[in-house]
Design a protein around this motif. Structure first.
Motif, PDB file in Angstrom:
ATOM      1  N   THR A  94       0.864  -1.173   0.000  1.00  0.00           N
ATOM      2  CA  THR A  94       0.000   0.000   0.000  1.00  0.00           C
ATOM      3  C   THR A  94       0.906   1.231   0.000  1.00  0.00           C
ATOM      4  O   THR A  94       2.127   1.120   0.148  1.00  0.00           O
ATOM      5  N   LYS A  95       0.319   2.389  -0.158  1.00  0.00           N
ATOM      6  CA  LYS A  95       1.130   3.608  -0.238  1.00  0.00           C
ATOM      7  C   LYS A  95       1.910   3.845   1.044  1.00  0.00           C
ATOM      8  O   LYS A  95       3.067   4.289   1.015  1.00  0.00           O
ATOM      9  N   TYR A  96       1.297   3.518   2.184  1.00  0.00           N
ATOM     10  CA  TYR A  96       1.917   3.852   3.459  1.00  0.00           C
ATOM     11  C   TYR A  96       2.333   2.632   4.281  1.00  0.00           C
ATOM     12  O   TYR A  96       3.038   2.789   5.276  1.00  0.00           O
ATOM     13  N   TRP A  97       1.901   1.426   3.908  1.00  0.00           N
ATOM     14  CA  TRP A  97       2.172   0.225   4.675  1.00  0.00           C
ATOM     15  C   TRP A  97       2.616  -0.900   3.742  1.00  0.00           C
ATOM     16  O   TRP A  97       2.272  -0.903   2.565  1.00  0.00           O
ATOM     17  N   GLN A  98       3.338  -1.873   4.338  1.00  0.00           N
ATOM     18  CA  GLN A  98       3.504  -3.154   3.664  1.00  0.00           C
ATOM     19  C   GLN A  98       2.958  -4.247   4.586  1.00  0.00           C
ATOM     20  O   GLN A  98       3.191  -4.237   5.801  1.00  0.00           O
ATOM     21  N   LEU A  99       2.216  -5.164   3.995  1.00  0.00           N
ATOM     22  CA  LEU A  99       1.584  -6.263   4.709  1.00  0.00           C
ATOM     23  C   LEU A  99       2.268  -7.555   4.291  1.00  0.00           C
ATOM     24  O   LEU A  99       2.366  -7.861   3.099  1.00  0.00           O
ATOM     25  N   LEU A 100       2.745  -8.317   5.272  1.00  0.00           N
ATOM     26  CA  LEU A 100       3.558  -9.502   5.024  1.00  0.00           C
ATOM     27  C   LEU A 100       2.846 -10.724   5.573  1.00  0.00           C
ATOM     28  O   LEU A 100       2.595 -10.812   6.782  1.00  0.00           O
ATOM     29  N   LEU A 101       2.506 -11.673   4.704  1.00  0.00           N
ATOM     30  CA  LEU A 101       1.726 -12.843   5.087  1.00  0.00           C
ATOM     31  C   LEU A 101       2.605 -14.082   5.067  1.00  0.00           C
ATOM     32  O   LEU A 101       3.302 -14.355   4.078  1.00  0.00           O
ATOM     33  N   LEU A 102       2.567 -14.840   6.169  1.00  0.00           N
ATOM     34  CA  LEU A 102       3.369 -16.052   6.323  1.00  0.00           C
ATOM     35  C   LEU A 102       2.480 -17.280   6.462  1.00  0.00           C
ATOM     36  O   LEU A 102       1.395 -17.214   7.050  1.00  0.00           O
ATOM     37  N   ASP A 103       2.966 -18.404   5.969  1.00  0.00           N
ATOM     38  CA  ASP A 103       2.350 -19.702   6.217  1.00  0.00           C
ATOM     39  C   ASP A 103       3.114 -20.355   7.359  1.00  0.00           C
ATOM     40  O   ASP A 103       4.239 -20.813   7.192  1.00  0.00           O
ATOM     41  N   SER A 104       2.509 -20.387   8.550  1.00  0.00           N
ATOM     42  CA  SER A 104       3.181 -20.958   9.724  1.00  0.00           C
ATOM     43  C   SER A 104       2.830 -22.422   9.952  1.00  0.00           C
ATOM     44  O   SER A 104       3.255 -23.021  10.936  1.00  0.00           O
ATOM     45  N   SER A 105       2.064 -23.030   9.055  1.00  0.00           N
ATOM     46  CA  SER A 105       1.587 -24.389   9.273  1.00  0.00           C
ATOM     47  C   SER A 105       2.682 -25.420   9.025  1.00  0.00           C
ATOM     48  O   SER A 105       3.602 -25.211   8.231  1.00  0.00           O
ATOM     49  N   THR A 131      14.545  -3.543   3.100  1.00  0.00           N
ATOM     50  CA  THR A 131      14.445  -2.809   1.829  1.00  0.00           C
ATOM     51  C   THR A 131      13.232  -1.897   1.761  1.00  0.00           C
ATOM     52  O   THR A 131      13.018  -1.228   0.747  1.00  0.00           O
ATOM     53  N   CYS A 132      12.423  -1.876   2.823  1.00  0.00           N
ATOM     54  CA  CYS A 132      11.231  -1.025   2.841  1.00  0.00           C
ATOM     55  C   CYS A 132      11.010  -0.522   4.258  1.00  0.00           C
ATOM     56  O   CYS A 132      10.865  -1.321   5.185  1.00  0.00           O
ATOM     57  N   ASP A 133      11.010   0.789   4.421  1.00  0.00           N
ATOM     58  CA  ASP A 133      10.872   1.353   5.763  1.00  0.00           C
ATOM     59  C   ASP A 133       9.448   1.776   6.090  1.00  0.00           C
ATOM     60  O   ASP A 133       9.200   2.441   7.095  1.00  0.00           O
ATOM     61  N   LYS A 134       8.483   1.371   5.242  1.00  0.00           N
ATOM     62  CA  LYS A 134       7.081   1.642   5.574  1.00  0.00           C
ATOM     63  C   LYS A 134       6.686   0.865   6.834  1.00  0.00           C
ATOM     64  O   LYS A 134       7.231  -0.205   7.113  1.00  0.00           O
ATOM     65  N   PRO A 135       5.727   1.374   7.602  1.00  0.00           N
ATOM     66  CA  PRO A 135       5.179   0.570   8.694  1.00  0.00           C
ATOM     67  C   PRO A 135       4.729  -0.795   8.172  1.00  0.00           C
ATOM     68  O   PRO A 135       4.220  -0.898   7.051  1.00  0.00           O
ATOM     69  N   ALA A 136       4.940  -1.828   8.976  1.00  0.00           N
ATOM     70  CA  ALA A 136       4.685  -3.189   8.514  1.00  0.00           C
ATOM     71  C   ALA A 136       3.745  -3.926   9.455  1.00  0.00           C
ATOM     72  O   ALA A 136       3.771  -3.736  10.674  1.00  0.00           O
ATOM     73  N   LEU A 137       2.934  -4.783   8.849  1.00  0.00           N
ATOM     74  CA  LEU A 137       2.055  -5.718   9.554  1.00  0.00           C
ATOM     75  C   LEU A 137       2.396  -7.117   9.094  1.00  0.00           C
ATOM     76  O   LEU A 137       2.565  -7.351   7.889  1.00  0.00           O
ATOM     77  N   ILE A 138       2.519  -8.046  10.025  1.00  0.00           N
ATOM     78  CA  ILE A 138       2.729  -9.462   9.708  1.00  0.00           C
ATOM     79  C   ILE A 138       1.468 -10.227  10.089  1.00  0.00           C
ATOM     80  O   ILE A 138       0.924 -10.041  11.186  1.00  0.00           O
ATOM     81  N   VAL A 140       1.341  -7.523  14.591  1.00  0.00           N
ATOM     82  CA  VAL A 140       1.249  -8.929  14.193  1.00  0.00           C
ATOM     83  C   VAL A 140      -0.167  -9.391  14.501  1.00  0.00           C
ATOM     84  O   VAL A 140      -0.681  -9.158  15.607  1.00  0.00           O
ATOM     85  N   ILE A 141      -0.815 -10.043  13.508  1.00  0.00           N
ATOM     86  CA  ILE A 141      -2.144 -10.616  13.732  1.00  0.00           C
ATOM     87  C   ILE A 141      -2.083 -12.118  13.500  1.00  0.00           C
ATOM     88  O   ILE A 141      -1.323 -12.601  12.651  1.00  0.00           O
ATOM     89  N   SER A 142      -2.865 -12.848  14.277  1.00  0.00           N
ATOM     90  CA  SER A 142      -2.889 -14.302  14.151  1.00  0.00           C
ATOM     91  C   SER A 142      -4.266 -14.830  14.502  1.00  0.00           C
ATOM     92  O   SER A 142      -5.144 -14.094  14.954  1.00  0.00           O
TER      93      SER A 142
END
Length: 284
Positions: A140-151, A174-181, A219-221
């Motif tokens: 997104t313009k202001y955020w990066q969202l990072l999705l993981l497969d933890s299974s 490589t990206c200093d935007k606020p991040a969500l995992i 972080v959301i889970s």
């Protein structure tokens, strides 16, 4: 498939509104009316979780808030069948909202002997549905969202692998935007011994490697079937209720919370890196 997977988002303002749903546990692909199940339904009722999933989605999207993205954080099914995923994806696609789905333990593991105590059940490894995402980025313009497969196929517990950690470090370097995992398994204990034995493994290494990255905000889970908010290293860590049945919090032994209704989480990500988040429950 239109709207899937979400890769880039732009909005008319400086906020991203995310709807998180998790732990659907669907066992049947049959279309049903989206109504809340009544108290006569039991947890073994295959239709109960499907009804409450569709009711949750209908209620959330009827609220007075724009939904920019739906993230489904795993345990989409109770039995790994492509026809059940077909139905879930059809329902989500019909919203015309970008969405993203990751795997939970039930998406890669079937349990045989559901009538037996948990520790006597047979866990059977299954391949993940090809539509589920792993190491996926939503920009997104202001955020990066990072999705993981933890299974982990054939197991209840999950893992953040060294490869996952390296990928996260590369993205954050490589990206200093606020991040969500986003991932399925919880990475901070919720003070229930039975479920904390099945959290993500390798979490201490994860937190050590994340320490330098001040832009990691959230972080959301799923997995825990309950609402909790924790704070570690300046990161807000959210656990989110299931769209079906709930687990009683702060219990050392497995226990359903029969008084807690199905729920979902909203997250509002602002352009300055701040986050507002809250849980809603199905109306009675």
């Amino acid at each position: 498939m239109p709207n899937y997977p979400a890769n880039k988002l732009s909005t008319s303002d400086k906020t991203i509104n995310i709807l998180q749903i998790t732990d659907l546990h669907l066992s049947t692909p049959v279309l049903v009316d989206p109504v809340l199940v009544d108290e006569s339904n039991t947890y073994s009722d295959d239709m109960a979780c499907q009804r409450s999933f569709e009711a949750v989605l209908q209620q959330a999207l009827s609220e007075d808030i724009r939904c920019d993205l739906i993230i489904v954080t795993g345990d989409m099914v109770n039995r790994v069948k492509s026809s059940i995923y077909d139905h879930i994806f059809t329902v989500l696609q019909a919203t015309q909202i970008p969405f993203a789905c990751i795997a939970g333990n039930h998406d890669v593991t079937d349990e045989n002997g559901k009538d037996l105590p948990f520790f006597q059940r047979e866990l059977v490894a299954q391949p993940a549905d090809s539509r589920l995402l792993s190491r996926h980025v939503i920009e997104t313009k202001y955020w990066q969202l990072l999705l993981l497969d933890s299974s982990i196929s054939g197991k209840v517990a999950g893992e953040i692998t060294p490869t996952d950690i390296n990928w996260l470090c590369e993205r954050l370097s490589t990206c200093d935007k606020p991040a969500l995992i986003a991932l399925h398994h919880h990475i901070v204990p919720v003070d229930s011994d039975w479920i904390d034995t099945h959290m993500a493994e390798n979490t201490e290494s994860f937190w050590q490697h994340m320490a330098p990255f001040e832009q990691l905000k959230v972080v959301i889970s799923g997995h825990t079937h309950q609402e909790q908010v924790r704070l570690r290293q300046g990161v807000t860590v959210y656990s989110t209720p299931s769209t079906c049945y709930q687990f009683k919090p702060y219990e050392d032994d497995f226990s359903y919370d029969e008084h807690a209704l199905p729920g979902y989480r909203w997250l509002q990500l602002a352009n300055n890196g701040t986050v507002e988040s809250w849980v809603e429950r199905l109306d009675t």
